[in-house]
Scaffold this active site. Structure first.
Site, mmCIF file in Angstrom:
data_model
loop_
_atom_site.group_PDB
_atom_site.id
_atom_site.type_symbol
_atom_site.label_atom_id
_atom_site.label_comp_id
_atom_site.label_asym_id
_atom_site.label_seq_id
_atom_site.Cartn_x
_atom_site.Cartn_y
_atom_site.Cartn_z
ATOM 1 N N ASP A 1 -15.753 10.451 7.522
ATOM 2 C CA ASP A 1 -14.605 9.567 7.318
ATOM 3 C C ASP A 1 -13.357 10.412 7.545
ATOM 4 O O ASP A 1 -13.410 11.640 7.457
ATOM 5 C CB ASP A 1 -14.611 8.984 5.898
ATOM 6 N N ARG B 1 0.802 -1.223 0.000
ATOM 7 C CA ARG B 1 0.000 0.000 0.000
ATOM 8 C C ARG B 1 0.837 1.277 0.000
ATOM 9 O O ARG B 1 0.363 2.326 -0.444
ATOM 10 C CB ARG B 1 -0.953 -0.009 1.198
#
Length: 277
Positions: free
Chosen positions: A141, A32
Protein backbone atom coordinates in the site's frame (compact mmCIF):
# COMPACT_ATOMS: atom_id res chain seq x y z
CA UNK A 1 -14.15 25.28 -2.99
CA UNK A 2 -12.63 26.33 -6.30
CA UNK A 3 -9.68 28.34 -7.59
CA UNK A 4 -6.01 27.80 -8.46
CA UNK A 5 -5.12 26.27 -5.08
CA UNK A 6 -7.84 23.64 -5.37
CA UNK A 7 -6.92 22.87 -8.99
CA UNK A 8 -3.27 22.50 -7.99
CA UNK A 9 -4.24 20.13 -5.19
CA UNK A 10 -6.31 17.98 -7.56
CA UNK A 11 -3.34 17.64 -9.92
CA UNK A 12 -1.01 16.92 -7.01
CA UNK A 13 -3.23 14.11 -5.69
CA UNK A 14 -3.65 12.63 -9.16
CA UNK A 15 0.10 12.58 -9.78
CA UNK A 16 0.85 11.04 -6.39
CA UNK A 17 -1.98 8.54 -5.99
CA UNK A 18 -3.99 8.33 -9.21
CA UNK A 19 -7.09 9.60 -7.42
CA UNK A 20 -9.11 11.83 -9.75
CA UNK A 21 -10.83 14.71 -7.94
CA UNK A 22 -13.42 17.00 -9.51
CA UNK A 23 -15.05 20.20 -8.20
CA UNK A 24 -17.98 18.05 -7.04
CA UNK A 25 -15.61 16.36 -4.57
CA UNK A 26 -14.75 19.65 -2.83
CA UNK A 27 -16.77 18.56 0.20
CA UNK A 28 -14.68 15.38 0.45
CA UNK A 29 -11.44 17.38 0.25
CA UNK A 30 -12.66 19.72 2.96
CA UNK A 31 -13.76 16.97 5.36
CA UNK A 32 -10.62 14.85 4.99
CA UNK A 33 -8.10 17.68 5.07
CA UNK A 34 -9.60 19.56 8.02
CA UNK A 35 -7.78 17.37 10.60
CA UNK A 36 -4.51 17.87 8.68
CA UNK A 37 -5.01 21.65 8.67
CA UNK A 38 -5.64 21.62 12.41
CA UNK A 39 -2.52 19.55 13.04
CA UNK A 40 -0.55 22.15 11.07
CA UNK A 41 -2.06 24.95 13.20
CA UNK A 42 -3.67 26.47 10.13
CA UNK A 43 -6.98 28.34 10.13
CA UNK A 44 -8.57 25.92 7.68
CA UNK A 45 -8.35 23.90 4.48
CA UNK A 46 -7.97 26.93 2.16
CA UNK A 47 -4.82 27.90 4.06
CA UNK A 48 -3.55 24.31 3.80
CA UNK A 49 -4.13 24.23 0.05
CA UNK A 50 -2.30 27.54 -0.32
CA UNK A 51 0.62 26.15 1.69
CA UNK A 52 0.81 23.08 -0.53
CA UNK A 53 0.83 25.20 -3.66
CA UNK A 54 3.57 27.44 -2.28
CA UNK A 55 5.81 24.42 -1.72
CA UNK A 56 5.20 22.16 1.28
CA UNK A 57 7.46 19.46 2.67
CA UNK A 58 7.19 15.93 1.29
CA UNK A 59 5.95 14.81 4.69
CA UNK A 60 2.99 17.19 4.58
CA UNK A 61 2.20 16.24 0.99
CA UNK A 62 2.21 12.57 1.97
CA UNK A 63 -0.12 13.26 4.90
CA UNK A 64 -2.55 14.93 2.53
CA UNK A 65 -2.33 12.10 0.03
CA UNK A 66 -3.01 9.53 2.75
CA UNK A 67 -5.89 11.62 4.08
CA UNK A 68 -7.56 11.53 0.67
CA UNK A 69 -7.04 7.80 0.12
CA UNK A 70 -9.96 5.44 0.71
CA UNK A 71 -8.97 2.63 3.06
CA UNK A 72 -12.28 0.81 3.23
CA UNK A 73 -11.58 -2.88 3.76
CA UNK A 74 -12.87 -5.90 5.62
CA UNK A 75 -12.17 -9.61 5.88
CA UNK A 76 -13.29 -11.76 2.94
CA UNK A 77 -14.71 -8.67 1.23
CA UNK A 78 -17.25 -9.53 -1.50
CA UNK A 79 -16.90 -13.25 -0.75
CA UNK A 80 -16.78 -14.56 -4.33
CA UNK A 81 -13.06 -13.84 -5.03
CA UNK A 82 -12.02 -15.95 -2.05
CA UNK A 83 -14.35 -18.77 -3.09
CA UNK A 84 -12.80 -18.64 -6.58
CA UNK A 85 -9.35 -18.67 -5.01
CA UNK A 86 -10.11 -21.75 -2.93
CA UNK A 87 -12.20 -23.71 -5.42
CA UNK A 88 -10.71 -22.81 -8.80
CA UNK A 89 -7.43 -20.91 -8.73
CA UNK A 90 -5.46 -22.71 -6.03
CA UNK A 91 -6.33 -26.28 -7.11
CA UNK A 92 -5.11 -25.47 -10.62
CA UNK A 93 -1.92 -23.79 -9.41
CA UNK A 94 -1.19 -26.53 -6.88
CA UNK A 95 -1.15 -29.03 -9.73
CA UNK A 96 0.93 -26.73 -11.95
CA UNK A 97 3.47 -25.91 -9.21
CA UNK A 98 3.85 -29.43 -7.82
CA UNK A 99 7.51 -29.56 -8.82
CA UNK A 100 8.59 -26.20 -7.38
CA UNK A 101 6.20 -26.31 -4.41
CA UNK A 102 6.21 -22.52 -4.28
CA UNK A 103 3.40 -20.00 -4.50
CA UNK A 104 3.59 -16.19 -4.35
CA UNK A 105 0.56 -13.93 -4.05
CA UNK A 106 0.50 -10.14 -4.22
CA UNK A 107 -2.24 -8.11 -2.56
CA UNK A 108 -1.85 -4.64 -4.08
CA UNK A 109 -3.45 -1.65 -2.32
CA UNK A 110 -3.94 -3.94 0.68
CA UNK A 111 -5.14 -1.19 3.03
CA UNK A 112 -5.03 -2.31 6.68
CA UNK A 113 -4.36 -5.97 5.95
CA UNK A 114 -7.75 -7.67 5.96
CA UNK A 115 -7.38 -8.91 2.37
CA UNK A 116 -3.92 -10.53 2.70
CA UNK A 117 -4.89 -12.14 6.00
CA UNK A 118 -8.07 -13.47 4.36
CA UNK A 119 -5.90 -14.96 1.60
CA UNK A 120 -3.62 -16.44 4.25
CA UNK A 121 -6.60 -18.10 5.94
CA UNK A 122 -7.65 -19.68 2.63
CA UNK A 123 -4.11 -20.99 2.11
CA UNK A 124 -3.99 -22.40 5.63
CA UNK A 125 -7.31 -24.11 5.14
CA UNK A 126 -5.84 -25.88 2.10
CA UNK A 127 -2.49 -26.55 3.77
CA UNK A 128 -3.08 -30.31 3.83
CA UNK A 129 -2.86 -30.24 0.02
CA UNK A 130 0.44 -28.32 0.11
CA UNK A 131 2.77 -30.05 2.57
CA UNK A 132 6.27 -28.60 2.47
CA UNK A 133 5.28 -25.72 0.18
CA UNK A 134 6.76 -22.21 0.36
CA UNK A 135 3.78 -19.85 0.57
CA UNK A 136 4.35 -16.10 0.46
CA UNK A 137 1.93 -13.18 0.43
CA UNK A 138 3.27 -9.72 -0.34
CA UNK A 139 0.91 -6.95 0.77
CA UNK A 140 1.54 -3.42 -0.47
CA UNK A 141 0.00 0.00 0.00
CA UNK A 142 1.19 3.57 -0.44
CA UNK A 143 0.19 4.57 3.10
CA UNK A 144 2.84 3.88 5.74
CA UNK A 145 0.32 4.49 8.52
CA UNK A 146 -2.14 1.93 7.21
CA UNK A 147 0.67 -0.58 6.60
CA UNK A 148 1.69 -0.33 10.24
CA UNK A 149 -1.81 -1.35 11.26
CA UNK A 150 -1.62 -4.36 8.96
CA UNK A 151 1.77 -5.33 10.36
CA UNK A 152 0.42 -5.14 13.92
CA UNK A 153 -2.25 -7.72 13.14
CA UNK A 154 -4.49 -6.06 15.71
CA UNK A 155 -8.15 -5.40 14.90
CA UNK A 156 -11.14 -4.05 16.78
CA UNK A 157 -14.28 -6.01 17.63
CA UNK A 158 -16.09 -4.15 14.85
CA UNK A 159 -13.40 -5.00 12.29
CA UNK A 160 -13.30 -8.74 12.98
CA UNK A 161 -17.07 -8.97 12.87
CA UNK A 162 -17.02 -7.66 9.30
CA UNK A 163 -16.60 -10.71 7.09
CA UNK A 164 -15.24 -13.29 9.54
CA UNK A 165 -17.34 -16.26 10.53
CA UNK A 166 -17.39 -17.25 14.19
CA UNK A 167 -15.41 -20.38 13.32
CA UNK A 168 -12.65 -18.47 11.52
CA UNK A 169 -12.50 -15.84 14.24
CA UNK A 170 -12.07 -18.52 16.92
CA UNK A 171 -9.47 -20.41 14.86
CA UNK A 172 -7.29 -17.58 13.60
CA UNK A 173 -7.57 -14.77 16.15
CA UNK A 174 -6.89 -14.33 19.84
CA UNK A 175 -8.49 -11.81 22.17
CA UNK A 176 -6.08 -9.04 23.16
CA UNK A 177 -7.71 -6.63 25.60
CA UNK A 178 -10.60 -5.05 23.73
CA UNK A 179 -9.12 -6.07 20.37
CA UNK A 180 -8.31 -9.24 18.43
CA UNK A 181 -4.85 -10.30 17.26
CA UNK A 182 -4.10 -12.35 14.14
CA UNK A 183 -2.58 -15.78 14.72
CA UNK A 184 1.24 -15.71 14.32
CA UNK A 185 0.97 -18.44 11.66
CA UNK A 186 -0.90 -15.98 9.42
CA UNK A 187 1.38 -13.06 10.20
CA UNK A 188 4.42 -15.08 9.20
CA UNK A 189 2.93 -15.62 5.75
CA UNK A 190 2.43 -11.92 4.98
CA UNK A 191 5.12 -9.36 4.21
CA UNK A 192 3.96 -5.74 4.19
CA UNK A 193 5.79 -3.34 1.88
CA UNK A 194 5.31 0.25 0.76
CA UNK A 195 4.42 0.58 -2.91
CA UNK A 196 2.52 3.03 -5.10
CA UNK A 197 0.72 1.46 -8.07
CA UNK A 198 1.70 4.44 -10.20
CA UNK A 199 5.33 3.29 -9.91
CA UNK A 200 7.04 0.20 -11.31
CA UNK A 201 6.78 -2.96 -9.22
CA UNK A 202 9.86 -4.59 -10.73
CA UNK A 203 11.47 -4.94 -7.31
CA UNK A 204 8.66 -7.13 -6.01
CA UNK A 205 9.43 -10.10 -8.25
CA UNK A 206 7.07 -12.51 -9.99
CA UNK A 207 3.69 -13.68 -8.71
CA UNK A 208 1.30 -16.54 -9.35
CA UNK A 209 -1.77 -14.59 -8.19
CA UNK A 210 -2.35 -10.85 -7.93
CA UNK A 211 -5.20 -9.17 -6.08
CA UNK A 212 -5.72 -5.56 -7.18
CA UNK A 213 -9.30 -4.86 -6.23
CA UNK A 214 -11.27 -1.63 -5.94
CA UNK A 215 -8.40 0.73 -6.66
CA UNK A 216 -8.25 1.11 -10.45
CA UNK A 217 -11.72 2.67 -10.37
CA UNK A 218 -10.03 5.81 -9.03
CA UNK A 219 -7.55 6.04 -11.94
CA UNK A 220 -8.01 7.67 -15.31
CA UNK A 221 -7.65 5.51 -18.44
CA UNK A 222 -3.96 6.28 -18.98
CA UNK A 223 -3.11 5.42 -15.37
CA UNK A 224 -5.19 2.23 -15.51
CA UNK A 225 -3.38 1.16 -18.68
CA UNK A 226 0.04 1.80 -17.13
CA UNK A 227 -0.86 0.01 -13.89
CA UNK A 228 -2.30 -3.02 -15.69
CA UNK A 229 0.77 -3.20 -17.93
CA UNK A 230 2.94 -3.28 -14.83
CA UNK A 231 0.76 -5.98 -13.24
CA UNK A 232 1.00 -8.04 -16.42
CA UNK A 233 4.80 -7.91 -16.18
CA UNK A 234 4.66 -9.26 -12.63
CA UNK A 235 2.16 -12.07 -13.23
CA UNK A 236 3.20 -15.58 -14.27
CA UNK A 237 2.02 -16.59 -17.75
CA UNK A 238 -0.46 -19.04 -16.21
CA UNK A 239 -1.31 -16.85 -13.22
CA UNK A 240 -4.50 -15.13 -12.17
CA UNK A 241 -5.44 -11.49 -11.60
CA UNK A 242 -8.34 -10.51 -9.34
CA UNK A 243 -9.94 -7.11 -9.98
CA UNK A 244 -12.91 -5.54 -8.22
CA UNK A 245 -16.40 -6.49 -9.39
CA UNK A 246 -16.91 -2.98 -10.79
CA UNK A 247 -13.57 -2.95 -12.63
CA UNK A 248 -12.77 -4.13 -16.15
CA UNK A 249 -9.89 -4.25 -18.62
CA UNK A 250 -12.19 -3.75 -21.61
CA UNK A 251 -11.13 -0.72 -23.60
CA UNK A 252 -8.02 -0.31 -21.42
CA UNK A 253 -5.62 -3.15 -22.22
CA UNK A 254 -5.44 -6.41 -24.13
CA UNK A 255 -2.88 -7.88 -21.72
CA UNK A 256 -5.60 -9.75 -19.80
CA UNK A 257 -8.64 -11.80 -20.69
CA UNK A 258 -11.65 -12.46 -18.50
CA UNK A 259 -11.89 -16.00 -17.17
CA UNK A 260 -15.20 -17.47 -18.42
CA UNK A 261 -17.85 -17.69 -15.73
CA UNK A 262 -15.81 -15.79 -13.14
CA UNK A 263 -16.53 -12.10 -12.74
CA UNK A 264 -13.45 -10.05 -11.91
CA UNK A 265 -11.02 -12.93 -12.50
CA UNK A 266 -8.50 -12.53 -15.34
CA UNK A 267 -5.70 -14.49 -16.98
CA UNK A 268 -2.81 -13.18 -19.09
CA UNK A 269 -4.23 -13.00 -22.61
CA UNK A 270 -1.63 -15.32 -24.17
CA UNK A 271 -2.23 -18.02 -21.56
CA UNK A 272 -5.99 -17.73 -21.93
CA UNK A 273 -5.81 -18.09 -25.72
CA UNK A 274 -3.41 -21.04 -25.45
CA UNK A 275 -5.67 -22.82 -22.99
CA UNK A 276 -8.70 -22.41 -25.25
CA UNK A 277 -6.68 -23.64 -28.23
Amino acid sequence: MTGPDFEYFCQLIKSRSGLVLTPEKAYLVSSRLTPVARAENLAGVPELLAKLRQGATDALVQRCVEAMATHESFFFRDGAPFEQLAERVLPELIAARNASKSLRIWCAACSSGQEPYSVAIVLQELAARMPGWRLEIVATDMSEQILQKGKSGLYSEFEVKRGLSEARLARWFRKDGHSWRVDPALQQMVTFRSHNLLNTSAGLGQFDVIFCRNVLIYFDVAQKRAALSDLAARLASDGYLFLGSAETVIGVTDAFQLTPGARGLYRPAVAAVAKIA
